[in-house]
Design an enzyme around this catalytic site. Structure first.
Site, PDB file in Angstrom:
ATOM      1  N   GLU A 115       1.407  -0.481  -5.044  1.00  0.00           N
ATOM      2  CA  GLU A 115       0.439   0.575  -5.297  1.00  0.00           C
ATOM      3  C   GLU A 115       1.265   1.862  -5.396  1.00  0.00           C
ATOM      4  O   GLU A 115       1.558   2.509  -4.398  1.00  0.00           O
ATOM      5  CB  GLU A 115      -0.578   0.690  -4.162  1.00  0.00           C
ATOM      6  CG  GLU A 115      -1.729   1.596  -4.559  1.00  0.00           C
ATOM      7  CD  GLU A 115      -2.244   2.503  -3.452  1.00  0.00           C
ATOM      8  OE1 GLU A 115      -3.256   3.181  -3.691  1.00  0.00           O
ATOM      9  OE2 GLU A 115      -1.640   2.582  -2.378  1.00  0.00           O
ATOM     10  N   ASP A 169       0.842  -1.188   0.000  1.00  0.00           N
ATOM     11  CA  ASP A 169       0.000   0.000   0.000  1.00  0.00           C
ATOM     12  C   ASP A 169       0.884   1.248   0.000  1.00  0.00           C
ATOM     13  O   ASP A 169       1.934   1.283   0.654  1.00  0.00           O
ATOM     14  CB  ASP A 169      -0.864  -0.030   1.278  1.00  0.00           C
ATOM     15  CG  ASP A 169      -1.844   1.110   1.339  1.00  0.00           C
ATOM     16  OD1 ASP A 169      -2.770   1.138   0.511  1.00  0.00           O
ATOM     17  OD2 ASP A 169      -1.688   1.995   2.204  1.00  0.00           O
TER      18      ASP A 169
END
Ligand code: NOJ
Length: 577
Positions: free
Chosen positions: A267, A225
Site C-alpha cells: 500500500e 499497510d
C-alpha cells in the site's frame, strides 16, 4: 460476421482452470493470475450469534466466494486491537482477536482454503502499533528499556520536525504528549497509533519475525499497510532510513525463506514518478496497489469519459508480464475514495459531482475523498457497476474485488468516518440483520444497513445469486472470463484508439493471439470500430453479449449503454496493428 449471442458464457470453476505459476526467474507468478477478494472477518459472517463476524463464519461462506470465482482472499487486520482504527491499531501481532476466533480457527481457514486451491493474504501493519501494544506500554514506562527506542520521542516538541497528519480532520499534528513518559511521541496517523522507529534494528527484526510467524501458519503473502509512511522522514530530526529499499528487500528475502511463493503487496500511495522505487528492480514489492488507477478508472467510469484512463496509462509504469512491475488494481476499497491523484480540476469536479449526504452528513472526508461505495458513486446503476468490474478484470494487473461491491451494497453515511463503507455483508434482506448475525441488532459490531439511501434499493446476495442478469452473476461472469484469459497476466497490453471519447478499448497480444476488450462508458448505445487483426471465422466471444462484425483488420462493435465485449482470436499473419 455477426456473432451468436453467447451471453456472458458459462462459468467454469476457477480451480479447474488454474494456470501454472509463471516461470519468471524463480519469482512466484500465482498472484498475477489470481482474482483477489478483500474482506473484513468481523463484518462478513457471524457464526456464533455474538454480533461479530468470525473465522468460522467466513469458512461457512467460502462456497459463496468460490461461486463468485475469486481464488485469493485478502483479509483485513484480525489481531487483538482496541479497534480505534478498525484493527489497523494492532495490540498483539501474533494472535487473533478473540471476538473473531482463535489461532486454531485461523488455521482451519488456511486448511479450508488450501483444500479449495485458494490463497490467503493478510494485512501487516508495520508502520505503527496501537498505544495499547505491550511495546508502547513498556516504552512509556521505562526510558531505559529497549522498547523506548522502538518509538520516536521528543522532549522539545517546538523544535521537532512537523508534518501534516494523514488524518487531518481528527489530528492537528504528528506529535502527542504522553503523560507517563513525560514526552511527545511521533504518529503520522491517529494519536493512538505511534509510529515505529523502523530504523532501529531490533524493530526490524521484530517485523521480519512477525511476517515469518504468519507464513509458517500458511499465509501466502501480505498487504504491507502504509508502506509509504514507513519510509518517510520520522521523529525529532526527520530521520530517514539510510537504505529504505533494504527494509523491503530484506522483508521479502526473509519471507521467501519460509515460503518461496510468498508475495508482498505494497500500500504505497506515493507520487507516480516514485513508484518504481518500491519494485526495487525486482527485489522489492511484487505488486503495488494502483492508487493512480483507482482514482482515474473509477472517476472515468463515473463520468463516462475515457481521458482518465488514457491519463492513468501515461502516469504509471507499464505492467510487465515478464518483469517486476505489477499492479494490484481496485475500484474501491475500505477507506475513502482518495482523489488526490486526479488533476486538480477533476478532483474539484469529483468532490462536488459525487458528493452525497444531507442532514449534517457529508461523504467528503480528510479533504481528499468520498466515504462512499461504488454503488453510491454510480447512483445504484448495476449496469455501470458491472461494466466497471469488467474493466477492472481486464486491466493489466491483479484485480481486487471489494467485499459487498459485487452485489452493489451502498454506504451508510450515518456511520462515523470510514465506517460508512464497512457495514456488515448483506446476505439476505429477508433475514434478521440481513443474515449477517442472529444477535440483537444492538450487539452488532457495526449496524447492518437495512435502509439504503432514501429511495435507493439496499442490495443483498440472496436475491441476486442464480439470476443471470444480476450484478452478482455479471461480476462472476467477468471473473470467470478473466480466469479463461491468460493473455491478461502474460500478454503485452496496448490501448486501441477508438473514435469516441466515451468508449474505451485495449488489447493484449500473447503467443500469437489477441484479446480485445471494448467498454462503453456512456449511458446510451454506441457503435465503434476498433483495430482487430483476427480472421472473422476465428474470432471468439469471451464476455459480453454485444453484436460485432469482424472485417478488414477491424471489428465494428455495437454496444448498449454501459455494455462491454471481450473478443479474442489468432492474430492474422498478414496484418499489422
Ligand atoms: C491504510 C488502511 O487501509 C487504513 O484503513 C488505515 O487507517 C491506515 N492505513 C493506517 O493503518
Amino acid at each position: 460476421m455477426d456473432a451468436d449471442a453467447a451471453g456472458d458464457g458459462e462459468r467454469v470453476s476457477a480451480a479447474a482452470d488454474a494456470f501454472a505459476p509463471l516461470a519468471d526467474g524463480g519469482q512466484p507468478g500465482w498472484y498475477r493470475d489470481a482474482v483477489v477478494y478483500s474482506l473484513d472477518v468481523k463484518t462478513f459472517q457471524d457464526s456464533d450469534g455474538d454480533g461479530w463476524g468470525d473465522f468460522r463464519g467466513l469458512i461457512d461462506r467460502l462456497d459463496y466466494l468460490e461461486n463468485l470465482g475469486v481464488d485469493c482472499l485478502w483479509i483485513r487486520p484480525f489481531y487483538p486491537s482496541p479497534l480505534r482504527d478498525n484493527g489497523y491499531d494492532v495490540a498483539d501481532y501474533r494472535d487473533v482477536d478473540e471476538r473473531l476466533g482463535s489461532l486454531n480457527a485461523f488455521d482451519d481457514l488456511v486448511a479450508e482454503l488450501d483444500a479449495r486451491g485458494m490463497r490467503l493474504i493478510t494485512d501487516l501493519v508495520l508502520n505503527h502499533t496501537s498505544t495499547e501494544h505491550e511495546w508502547f506500554q513498556r516504552a512509556r514506562e521505562d526510558p531505559d528499556s529497549k522498547y523506548h527506542d522502538y518509538y520516536l520521542w521528543t522532549s522539545h516538541v517546538d523544535e521537532a520536525y512537523h508534518t501534516e497528519n494523514i488524518f487531518p480532520e481528527f489530528e492537528d499534528g504528528v506529535w502527542s504528549y504522553d503523560e507517563v513518559a513525560g514526552k511527545h511521541y511521533f504518529h503520522q496517523f491517529y494519536g493512538h497509533q505511534p509510529d515505529l522507529n523502523v530504523a532501529n534494528s531490533d524493530v526490524q527484526e521484530e517485523l521480519f519475525s512477525i511476517a515469518e510467524f504468519w507464513l509458517e501458519r500458511g499465509v501466502d503473502g501480505f498487504r504491507i499497510d502504509a508502506a509509504h509512511p514507513m519510509i518517510l522522514p520520522k521523529g525529532h530530526n526527520a530521520h530517514r532510513l539510510e537504505d529504505p529499499q533494504w527494509l523491503f528487500r530484506e522483508l521479502k528475502r526473509r519471507a521467501r525463506e519460509v515460503n518461496d511463493e510468498a508475495v508482498l503487496l505494497a500500500e504505497a500511495d506515493d507520487e507516480p514518478d516514485r513508484l518504481d522505487f518500491y519494485f526495487g528492480d525486482g527485489e522489492g514489492f511484487d505488486a503495488l496497489f494502483n492508487f493512480v488507477g483507482n482514482s482515474h478508472v473509477t472517476y472515468g467510469v463515473g463520468v463516462g469519459d475515457s481521458w482518465p484512463l488514457y491519463r492513468m496509462f501515461e502516469q504509471i509504469p507499464d505492467a510487465q508480464p515478464d518483469g517486476h512491475v505489477w499492479w494490484a488494481n481496485f475500484l474501491r476499497n475500505h477507506d475513502e475514495w482518495n482523489l488526490l491523484k486526479l488533476p486538480h480540476d477533476a478532483l474539484e469536479h469529483a468532490r462536488e459531482e459525487f458528493r452525497k449526504g444531507g442532514d449534517g452528513r457529508d461523504s467528503w472526508v480528510f479533504g481528499r475523498g468520498h466515504r462512499l461505495r461504488l454503488a453510491d458513486l454510480y447512483d445504484g446503476d448495476h449496469d455501470r457497476i458491472a461494466m466497471a468490474h469488467s474493466l477492472l478484470l481486464s486491466l493489466p494487473g491483479t484485480p481486487i474485488v471489494n467485499s459487498g461491491d459485487e452485489i452493489g451494497m451502498h454506504a451508510d453515511l450515518d456511520r462515523p468516518e470510514r465506517q460508512a463503507v464497512r457495514t456488515p455483508m448483506r446476505w439476505d434482506g429477508a433475514e434478521p440483520n440481513a443474515g449477517f448475525s442472529t444477535a440483537d441488532p444492538e450487539e452488532l459490531v457495526i449496524p447492518v444497513d437495512g435502509t439504503g439511501w432514501p429511495g435507493v434499493f439496499q442490495a443483498d446476495a440472496a436475491s441476486q445469486r442464480g439470476d443471470p442478469g444480476s450484478l452478482f452473476e455479471r461480476v462472476a461472469s467477468a471473473i470467470d472470463a478473466r480466469k479463461r484469459c491468460p493473455e491478461i497476466a502474460r500478454g503485452d497490453c496496448s490501448i486501441v484508439h477508438v473514435d469516441s471519447g466515451d468508449m474505451w478499448a485495449h488489447r493484449f497480444d500473447h503467443d500469437g493471439r489477441v484479446l480485445l476488450a471494448v467498454h462503453n462508458l456512456a449511458s446510451g448505445p454506441r457503435e465503434v470500430v476498433a483495430g482487430f487483426d483476427v480472421d472473422p471465422a476465428d474470432a471468439e466471444r469471451v464476455l459480453g453479449d454485444a453484436d460485432y462484425r469482424v472485417a478488414d483488420g477491424g471489428v465494428t462493435v455495437t454496444l448498449d449503454g454501459c455494455a462491454y465485449l471481450w473478443l479474442r482470436g489468432e492474430r492474422r499473419g498478414d496484418g499489422g496493428r
